[in-house]
Design a protein around this motif. Structure first.
Motif, PDB file in Angstrom:
ATOM      1  N   LYS A 263       3.228 -13.269   0.390  1.00 25.12           N
ATOM      2  CA  LYS A 263       2.855 -12.301  -0.079  1.00 25.12           C
ATOM      3  C   LYS A 263       3.025 -11.281   0.803  1.00 25.12           C
ATOM      4  O   LYS A 263       2.854 -11.307   2.105  1.00 25.12           O
ATOM      5  CB  LYS A 263       1.440 -11.963  -0.682  1.00 25.12           C
ATOM      6  CG  LYS A 263       1.102 -12.725  -1.715  1.00 25.12           C
ATOM      7  CD  LYS A 263      -0.086 -12.722  -2.334  1.00 25.12           C
ATOM      8  CE  LYS A 263      -0.630 -13.613  -3.542  1.00 25.12           C
ATOM      9  NZ  LYS A 263       0.242 -13.287  -4.700  1.00 25.12           N
TER      10      LYS A 263
ATOM     11  N   ASP B 231       3.116  -6.497   0.959  1.00 22.52           N
ATOM     12  CA  ASP B 231       2.916  -5.397   0.651  1.00 22.52           C
ATOM     13  C   ASP B 231       4.012  -4.599  -0.220  1.00 22.52           C
ATOM     14  O   ASP B 231       5.160  -4.981   0.393  1.00 22.52           O
ATOM     15  CB  ASP B 231       2.302  -4.290   1.328  1.00 22.52           C
ATOM     16  CG  ASP B 231       0.792  -4.726   1.727  1.00 22.52           C
ATOM     17  OD1 ASP B 231       0.052  -5.382   1.247  1.00 22.52           O
ATOM     18  OD2 ASP B 231       0.520  -4.290   2.937  1.00 22.52           O
ATOM     19  N   ALA B 232       3.836  -4.042  -1.394  1.00 28.57           N
ATOM     20  CA  ALA B 232       5.077  -3.837  -2.320  1.00 28.57           C
ATOM     21  C   ALA B 232       5.872  -2.620  -1.467  1.00 28.57           C
ATOM     22  O   ALA B 232       7.047  -2.637  -1.392  1.00 28.57           O
ATOM     23  CB  ALA B 232       4.503  -3.157  -3.511  1.00 28.57           C
TER      24      ALA B 232
ATOM     25  N   ALA C 146       8.051  -4.527   0.745  1.00 32.22           N
ATOM     26  CA  ALA C 146       8.825  -5.793   0.225  1.00 32.22           C
ATOM     27  C   ALA C 146      10.353  -5.589   0.400  1.00 32.22           C
ATOM     28  O   ALA C 146      11.083  -6.578   0.943  1.00 32.22           O
ATOM     29  CB  ALA C 146       8.738  -5.803  -1.302  1.00 32.22           C
TER      30      ALA C 146
ATOM     31  N   ARG D  53      11.528 -13.437  -6.130  1.00 35.78           N
ATOM     32  CA  ARG D  53      10.574 -12.308  -6.204  1.00 35.78           C
ATOM     33  C   ARG D  53       9.935 -12.308  -7.691  1.00 35.78           C
ATOM     34  O   ARG D  53      10.471 -12.217  -8.612  1.00 35.78           O
ATOM     35  CB  ARG D  53      11.059 -10.920  -6.124  1.00 35.78           C
ATOM     36  CG  ARG D  53       9.961  -9.841  -6.015  1.00 35.78           C
ATOM     37  CD  ARG D  53      10.612  -8.363  -6.056  1.00 35.78           C
ATOM     38  NE  ARG D  53       9.741  -7.394  -6.359  1.00 35.78           N
ATOM     39  CZ  ARG D  53       9.671  -6.203  -5.786  1.00 35.78           C
ATOM     40  NH1 ARG D  53      10.529  -5.749  -5.077  1.00 35.78           N
ATOM     41  NH2 ARG D  53       8.603  -5.231  -6.144  1.00 35.78           N
TER      42      ARG D  53
ATOM     43  N   THR E 117       3.971  -6.178 -11.063  1.00 36.01           N
ATOM     44  CA  THR E 117       3.683  -4.942 -10.640  1.00 36.01           C
ATOM     45  C   THR E 117       2.435  -4.651  -9.704  1.00 36.01           C
ATOM     46  O   THR E 117       2.039  -3.746  -9.422  1.00 36.01           O
ATOM     47  CB  THR E 117       3.516  -3.858 -11.600  1.00 36.01           C
ATOM     48  OG1 THR E 117       2.645  -3.987 -12.558  1.00 36.01           O
ATOM     49  CG2 THR E 117       5.103  -3.682 -12.389  1.00 36.01           C
TER      50      THR E 117
ATOM     51  N   GLN F 102       0.805  -6.194  -4.101  1.00 32.49           N
ATOM     52  CA  GLN F 102       1.332  -6.947  -3.494  1.00 32.49           C
ATOM     53  C   GLN F 102       2.506  -7.928  -4.035  1.00 32.49           C
ATOM     54  O   GLN F 102       2.388  -8.285  -5.167  1.00 32.49           O
ATOM     55  CB  GLN F 102       0.532  -8.102  -2.521  1.00 32.49           C
ATOM     56  CG  GLN F 102      -0.313  -7.312  -1.593  1.00 32.49           C
ATOM     57  CD  GLN F 102      -0.984  -8.466  -0.706  1.00 32.49           C
ATOM     58  OE1 GLN F 102      -1.365  -9.700  -1.225  1.00 32.49           O
ATOM     59  NE2 GLN F 102      -1.021  -8.172   0.548  1.00 32.49           N
ATOM     60  N   VAL F 103       3.568  -8.181  -3.421  1.00 29.46           N
ATOM     61  CA  VAL F 103       4.706  -8.813  -4.158  1.00 29.46           C
ATOM     62  C   VAL F 103       4.755 -10.171  -3.499  1.00 29.46           C
ATOM     63  O   VAL F 103       4.251 -10.404  -2.553  1.00 29.46           O
ATOM     64  CB  VAL F 103       6.141  -8.256  -3.726  1.00 29.46           C
ATOM     65  CG1 VAL F 103       7.146  -9.060  -4.192  1.00 29.46           C
ATOM     66  CG2 VAL F 103       6.210  -6.755  -4.440  1.00 29.46           C
TER      67      VAL F 103
END
Length: 95
Positions: free
Chosen positions: A10, A12-13, A16, A43, A47, A50-51
């Motif tokens: 993971k 953080d967006a 990413a 991916r 939404t 975290q990605v």
């Protein structure tokens, strides 16, 4: 035995895009080092803050345990500090 590796982690967006670019570069290096290695990056389609990123590694004859150790070591070095939390490695064989 035809083994494939699946590695997920993971990030953080906001981080990413840079993390994915770094992982893609690491995979390109692995493909150059191990001809025939198929390395893909996925991916999760969500939404969340975290990605979740999934790396996959396969080869025509499978990935032997010794190569798995070398691949994981190369990735650990190339992707040190990338993402939040641990990288999870799983090995699957065709059913």
């Amino acid at each position: 035995m035809s083994r494939s590796l699946f590695v997920y982690w993971k990030v953080d967006a906001a981080a990413a895009p840079a993390a994915i670019a770094q992982a893609q570069a690491a995979q390109a290096g692995l493909r150059a080092q191990w001809p025939g290695l198929e390395a893909r990056l996925w991916r999760r389609d969500d939404t969340a803050p975290q990605v979740t990123v999934m790396e996959t590694y396969a080869a025509a004859g499978g990935i032997e345990a010794a190569d798995q150790v070398l691949i994981e070591a190369a990735l650990a070095q190339a992707l040190a500090g990338l993402g939040s939390g641990a990288r999870h490695v799983e090995v699957f064989r065709p059913a």
